[in-house]
Motif scaffolding. Structure first.
Motif, PDB file in Angstrom:
ATOM      1  N   GLY A 105       8.243   1.823  -8.040  1.00  0.00           N
ATOM      2  CA  GLY A 105       6.842   2.227  -8.023  1.00  0.00           C
ATOM      3  C   GLY A 105       6.150   2.174  -9.365  1.00  0.00           C
ATOM      4  N   GLU A 106       6.838   2.572 -10.431  1.00  0.00           N
ATOM      5  CA  GLU A 106       6.210   2.613 -11.755  1.00  0.00           C
ATOM      6  C   GLU A 106       5.929   1.221 -12.324  1.00  0.00           C
ATOM      7  N   GLU A 107       6.505   0.175 -11.749  1.00  0.00           N
ATOM      8  CA  GLU A 107       6.259  -1.189 -12.226  1.00  0.00           C
ATOM      9  C   GLU A 107       5.100  -1.884 -11.503  1.00  0.00           C
ATOM     10  N   ILE A 108       4.631  -1.321 -10.383  1.00  0.00           N
ATOM     11  CA  ILE A 108       3.626  -2.003  -9.563  1.00  0.00           C
ATOM     12  C   ILE A 108       2.301  -2.168 -10.308  1.00  0.00           C
ATOM     13  N   ALA A 109       1.753  -1.098 -10.891  1.00  0.00           N
ATOM     14  CA  ALA A 109       0.447  -1.187 -11.568  1.00  0.00           C
ATOM     15  C   ALA A 109       0.480  -2.177 -12.735  1.00  0.00           C
ATOM     16  N   PRO A 110       1.485  -2.128 -13.628  1.00  0.00           N
ATOM     17  CA  PRO A 110       1.504  -3.138 -14.701  1.00  0.00           C
ATOM     18  C   PRO A 110       1.615  -4.573 -14.168  1.00  0.00           C
ATOM     19  N   VAL A 111       2.355  -4.771 -13.108  1.00  0.00           N
ATOM     20  CA  VAL A 111       2.488  -6.109 -12.536  1.00  0.00           C
ATOM     21  C   VAL A 111       1.168  -6.551 -11.904  1.00  0.00           C
ATOM     22  N   LEU A 112       0.497  -5.661 -11.174  1.00  0.00           N
ATOM     23  CA  LEU A 112      -0.805  -6.020 -10.609  1.00  0.00           C
ATOM     24  C   LEU A 112      -1.819  -6.336 -11.706  1.00  0.00           C
ATOM     25  N   ARG A 113      -1.786  -5.588 -12.800  1.00  0.00           N
ATOM     26  CA  ARG A 113      -2.685  -5.868 -13.930  1.00  0.00           C
ATOM     27  C   ARG A 113      -2.385  -7.258 -14.495  1.00  0.00           C
ATOM     28  N   HIS A 114      -1.106  -7.578 -14.633  1.00  0.00           N
ATOM     29  CA  HIS A 114      -0.699  -8.897 -15.143  1.00  0.00           C
ATOM     30  C   HIS A 114      -1.148  -9.999 -14.191  1.00  0.00           C
ATOM     31  N   LEU A 115      -0.924  -9.814 -12.888  1.00  0.00           N
ATOM     32  CA  LEU A 115      -1.336 -10.826 -11.919  1.00  0.00           C
ATOM     33  C   LEU A 115      -2.856 -11.007 -11.928  1.00  0.00           C
ATOM     34  N   ALA A 116      -3.595  -9.901 -12.024  1.00  0.00           N
ATOM     35  CA  ALA A 116      -5.058  -9.986 -12.063  1.00  0.00           C
ATOM     36  C   ALA A 116      -5.523 -10.812 -13.258  1.00  0.00           C
ATOM     37  N   ALA A 117      -4.804 -10.712 -14.376  1.00  0.00           N
ATOM     38  CA  ALA A 117      -5.166 -11.486 -15.568  1.00  0.00           C
ATOM     39  C   ALA A 117      -4.968 -12.993 -15.354  1.00  0.00           C
ATOM     40  N   LEU A 118      -4.168 -13.365 -14.369  1.00  0.00           N
ATOM     41  CA  LEU A 118      -3.929 -14.777 -14.071  1.00  0.00           C
ATOM     42  C   LEU A 118      -4.961 -15.350 -13.096  1.00  0.00           C
ATOM     43  N   LEU A 119      -5.871 -14.505 -12.602  1.00  0.00           N
ATOM     44  CA  LEU A 119      -6.857 -14.904 -11.594  1.00  0.00           C
ATOM     45  C   LEU A 119      -8.219 -15.218 -12.198  1.00  0.00           C
ATOM     46  N   LYS A 120      -8.935 -16.121 -11.558  1.00  0.00           N
ATOM     47  CA  LYS A 120     -10.340 -16.329 -11.899  1.00  0.00           C
ATOM     48  C   LYS A 120     -11.136 -15.099 -11.466  1.00  0.00           C
ATOM     49  N   THR A 121     -12.236 -14.824 -12.117  1.00  0.00           N
ATOM     50  CA  THR A 121     -13.116 -13.737 -11.714  1.00  0.00           C
ATOM     51  C   THR A 121     -13.541 -13.961 -10.260  1.00  0.00           C
ATOM     52  N   GLY A 122     -13.437 -12.918  -9.465  1.00  0.00           N
ATOM     53  CA  GLY A 122     -13.775 -12.996  -8.048  1.00  0.00           C
ATOM     54  C   GLY A 122     -12.666 -13.527  -7.170  1.00  0.00           C
ATOM     55  N   ASP A 152       0.755   4.348   1.234  1.00  0.00           N
ATOM     56  CA  ASP A 152      -0.223   4.613   2.276  1.00  0.00           C
ATOM     57  C   ASP A 152      -1.595   4.276   1.700  1.00  0.00           C
ATOM     58  N   GLU A 153      -2.648   4.491   2.472  1.00  0.00           N
ATOM     59  CA  GLU A 153      -3.987   4.109   2.041  1.00  0.00           C
ATOM     60  C   GLU A 153      -4.418   4.855   0.775  1.00  0.00           C
ATOM     61  N   ALA A 154      -4.129   6.155   0.707  1.00  0.00           N
ATOM     62  CA  ALA A 154      -4.492   6.937  -0.480  1.00  0.00           C
ATOM     63  C   ALA A 154      -3.725   6.447  -1.708  1.00  0.00           C
ATOM     64  N   GLY A 155      -2.457   6.108  -1.537  1.00  0.00           N
ATOM     65  CA  GLY A 155      -1.654   5.590  -2.643  1.00  0.00           C
ATOM     66  C   GLY A 155      -2.164   4.239  -3.117  1.00  0.00           C
ATOM     67  N   LEU A 156      -2.606   3.412  -2.188  1.00  0.00           N
ATOM     68  CA  LEU A 156      -3.179   2.120  -2.558  1.00  0.00           C
ATOM     69  C   LEU A 156      -4.433   2.318  -3.405  1.00  0.00           C
ATOM     70  N   LEU A 157      -5.310   3.220  -2.984  1.00  0.00           N
ATOM     71  CA  LEU A 157      -6.533   3.485  -3.753  1.00  0.00           C
ATOM     72  C   LEU A 157      -6.218   4.018  -5.142  1.00  0.00           C
ATOM     73  N   ARG A 158      -5.253   4.935  -5.242  1.00  0.00           N
ATOM     74  CA  ARG A 158      -4.852   5.452  -6.567  1.00  0.00           C
ATOM     75  C   ARG A 158      -4.297   4.329  -7.438  1.00  0.00           C
TER      76      ARG A 158
END
Length: 189
Positions: A105-122, A152-158
């Motif tokens: 769980g503690e690795e998910i947010a840093p990985v999502l941040r890294h993946l987002a940096a590989l994406l075009k805006t939008g 769950d949905e609340a965890g996804l939003l957090r």
């Protein structure tokens, strides 16, 4: 023809397929876009995206999975972890179906941040997680990768609120083979 020594074809019960996740994701991509498949497994989605005319770069952390995907699709598949993936040109979209839950769980947010940096805006980023209120079915074949993180949905939003993404859409699916799954389409800010 199926002979007594040929196993019968089994229905494809991947959570993304059962949930109908491909269509809303593909609708957000440009024609002939360049897609990153993050954690491609044996390559079923990679094959589907290539058949749809997309250019796909794929990786998996498992050497055997990457080799299987490469054989299935006839293209090289990188062997690396999420945080090791680099690209000079940003991707039009990222598909991470059932791959992020293999991380603690503690690795998910840093990985999502890294993946987002590989994406075009939008650009869209699809991801899916076993739902927090549902345990995996006890029956079935062993999984290639253990599912360490449930949301769950609340965890996804957090999880996504502090990241450079917006939650475009989320929904749940459930079936006997996989249990209940939470699916999310994120857009890069």
């Amino acid at each position: 023809m199926i002979t007594p020594h040929t196993p019968a074809p089994s229905p494809d019960t991947r959570p993304a397929l059962v949930a109908g996740a491909h269509a809303p994701f593909l609708a957000l991509l440009p024609a002939r876009g360049h897609l990153l498949e993050a954690g491609c497994g044996a390559g079923e989605d990679l094959r589907l995206f290539r058949e749809r005319g997309l250019m796909v770069t794929a990786f998996d952390a498992g050497r055997a999975q990457a080799a299987a995907a490469s054989r299935l699709c006839g293209q090289p598949v990188r062997v690396c972890r999420f945080e090791q993936m680099r690209s000079v040109v940003p991707y039009d979209g990222i598909w991470a179906s059932a791959s992020l839950p293999c991380l603690p769980g503690e690795e998910i947010a840093p990985v999502l941040r890294h993946l987002a940096a590989l994406l075009k805006t939008g650009g869209p980023l699809y991801c899916s997680f076993p739902h927090a209120d549902c345990e995996s079915p006890a029956s079935g074949p062993p999984q290639a990768y253990p599912l360490l993180t449930r949301l769950d949905e609340a965890g996804l939003l957090r999880l996504v609120t502090p990241l450079p993404v917006t939650l475009h859409r989320h929904w749940c699916s459930e079936d006997g083979a996989n249990g209940r799954w939470l699916h999310a389409l994120l857009l890069r800010c």
